[in-house]
Design a protein around this motif. Structure first.
Motif, PDB file in Angstrom:
ATOM      1  N   CYS A  48      26.323  22.117 -21.156  1.00  0.00           N
ATOM      2  CA  CYS A  48      25.115  21.871 -20.540  1.00  0.00           C
ATOM      3  C   CYS A  48      24.992  20.779 -19.665  1.00  0.00           C
ATOM      4  CB  CYS A  48      24.187  21.779 -21.730  1.00  0.00           C
ATOM      5  SG  CYS A  48      24.106  23.391 -22.695  1.00  0.00           S
ATOM      6  N   LEU A  55      21.976  22.126 -11.355  1.00  0.00           N
ATOM      7  CA  LEU A  55      20.944  22.747 -10.904  1.00  0.00           C
ATOM      8  C   LEU A  55      20.080  22.590  -9.739  1.00  0.00           C
ATOM      9  CD1 LEU A  55      19.470  22.355 -14.956  1.00  0.00           C
ATOM     10  CD2 LEU A  55      20.076  24.419 -13.742  1.00  0.00           C
ATOM     11  N   THR A  74      17.579  19.698 -20.541  1.00  0.00           N
ATOM     12  CA  THR A  74      16.440  20.404 -20.115  1.00  0.00           C
ATOM     13  C   THR A  74      16.167  20.035 -18.760  1.00  0.00           C
ATOM     14  OG1 THR A  74      15.086  18.440 -20.767  1.00  0.00           O
ATOM     15  CG2 THR A  74      15.330  20.068 -22.547  1.00  0.00           C
ATOM     16  N   LEU A  84      13.873  25.085 -18.493  1.00  0.00           N
ATOM     17  CA  LEU A  84      15.105  25.402 -18.768  1.00  0.00           C
ATOM     18  C   LEU A  84      15.635  24.687 -19.938  1.00  0.00           C
ATOM     19  CD1 LEU A  84      18.202  26.250 -16.890  1.00  0.00           C
ATOM     20  CD2 LEU A  84      18.400  24.365 -18.134  1.00  0.00           C
ATOM     21  N   CYS A  86      19.312  23.966 -22.220  1.00  0.00           N
ATOM     22  CA  CYS A  86      20.578  24.674 -22.633  1.00  0.00           C
ATOM     23  C   CYS A  86      21.006  23.859 -23.932  1.00  0.00           C
ATOM     24  CB  CYS A  86      21.579  23.853 -21.365  1.00  0.00           C
ATOM     25  SG  CYS A  86      23.002  24.635 -21.439  1.00  0.00           S
ATOM     26  N   TRP A 112      20.761  38.500 -19.885  1.00  0.00           N
ATOM     27  CA  TRP A 112      19.466  37.741 -20.439  1.00  0.00           C
ATOM     28  C   TRP A 112      18.728  38.648 -21.427  1.00  0.00           C
ATOM     29  CZ3 TRP A 112      18.353  32.793 -18.582  1.00  0.00           C
ATOM     30  CH2 TRP A 112      19.018  32.319 -17.344  1.00  0.00           C
ATOM     31  N   THR A 125      16.868  34.282 -22.360  1.00  0.00           N
ATOM     32  CA  THR A 125      18.019  33.534 -23.054  1.00  0.00           C
ATOM     33  C   THR A 125      19.343  34.371 -22.801  1.00  0.00           C
ATOM     34  OG1 THR A 125      16.782  33.136 -24.917  1.00  0.00           O
ATOM     35  CG2 THR A 125      19.171  32.581 -25.093  1.00  0.00           C
ATOM     36  N   VAL A 133      21.567  29.533 -22.767  1.00  0.00           N
ATOM     37  CA  VAL A 133      20.621  28.776 -21.724  1.00  0.00           C
ATOM     38  C   VAL A 133      19.412  29.705 -22.034  1.00  0.00           C
ATOM     39  CG1 VAL A 133      19.916  28.271 -19.539  1.00  0.00           C
ATOM     40  CG2 VAL A 133      22.440  28.070 -20.314  1.00  0.00           C
ATOM     41  N   GLU A 134      18.364  28.918 -22.193  1.00  0.00           N
ATOM     42  CA  GLU A 134      16.832  29.507 -22.233  1.00  0.00           C
ATOM     43  C   GLU A 134      15.992  29.112 -21.105  1.00  0.00           C
ATOM     44  OE1 GLU A 134      14.442  29.080 -26.168  1.00  0.00           O
ATOM     45  OE2 GLU A 134      13.578  27.630 -24.902  1.00  0.00           O
ATOM     46  N   VAL A 135      15.489  30.026 -20.631  1.00  0.00           N
ATOM     47  CA  VAL A 135      14.447  29.840 -19.434  1.00  0.00           C
ATOM     48  C   VAL A 135      13.022  30.414 -19.825  1.00  0.00           C
ATOM     49  CG1 VAL A 135      13.532  30.405 -16.979  1.00  0.00           C
ATOM     50  CG2 VAL A 135      16.214  29.722 -17.654  1.00  0.00           C
ATOM     51  N   PHE A 152      18.897  30.740 -10.934  1.00  0.00           N
ATOM     52  CA  PHE A 152      19.639  30.165 -12.112  1.00  0.00           C
ATOM     53  C   PHE A 152      20.925  30.755 -12.196  1.00  0.00           C
ATOM     54  CE2 PHE A 152      15.316  29.459 -13.796  1.00  0.00           C
ATOM     55  CZ  PHE A 152      15.464  28.006 -13.857  1.00  0.00           C
TER      56      PHE A 152
END
Length: 165
Positions: A48, A55, A74, A84, A86, A112, A125, A133-135, A152
């Motif tokens: 992460c 990023l 984040t 985001l 992570c 995802w 996710t 990783v969550e957006v 991303f």
């Protein structure tokens, strides 16, 4: 006996000034998005941190506006912010093959899991990566479809290897 009374007033005045300064400092960040920072295992946390360095400054044309508290796990863009996180836990829905099949999308080589929230926002996710990783797209940003996820894809593919976390 006037000295203790004077001392109490000075201390009370000092406390009031400190409280006002603290309140003013806090109000500067009140408009900032706030998120829960994940607490992944050491290996995922390292991945992460690598992702954080890669990023982009813009996602879907929105400038970087990282949420509080500041963390390498984040990031955010725009207002209301695309967030985001992570190193999140695997969503329980990923275990159900039919749910994952019916609610999965692939964007530029990154898989995802899509979850619609009650407030109209969407959470995506990553699957099949060594860190999840969550957006989250706020409902105000959902009109752009999957556009933000394209930005991303490259950093995720570069820093989070395929595998099962």
């Amino acid at each position: 006996m006037n000295i203790p009374r004077l001392r109490r007033r000075c201390l009370a005045g000092t406390s009031a000034v400190a409280l006002l300064i603290t309140a003013a400092a806090c109000s500067a960040t009140d408009d900032e998005a706030s998120v829960v920072v994940p607490s992944p295992a050491a290996k995922a946390a390292g991945l992460c941190r690598d992702l954080h360095e890669q990023l982009p400054e813009e996602i879907d044309g929105l400038g970087r506006t990282d949420p509080g508290p500041k963390s390498e796990l984040t990031a955010g863009w725009g207002d209301p912010a695309i967030i985001l996180r992570c190193g999140v836990q695997r969503p329980p829905e990923m275990i159900d093959p039919s749910y994952a099949r019916d609610n999965g999308v692939r964007v530029n080589g990154v898989a995802w899991l899509l979850q619609k929230r009650d407030d109209g926002s969407y959470t995506f996710t990553t699957g099949a990566r060594l860190a999840y990783v969550e957006v989250t797209l706020p409902k105000e940003r959902t009109g752009d479809g999957l556009g933000p996820l394209t930005d991303f894809a490259a950093p995720i593919k570069k820093t989070i290897p395929k595998g099962i976390a």
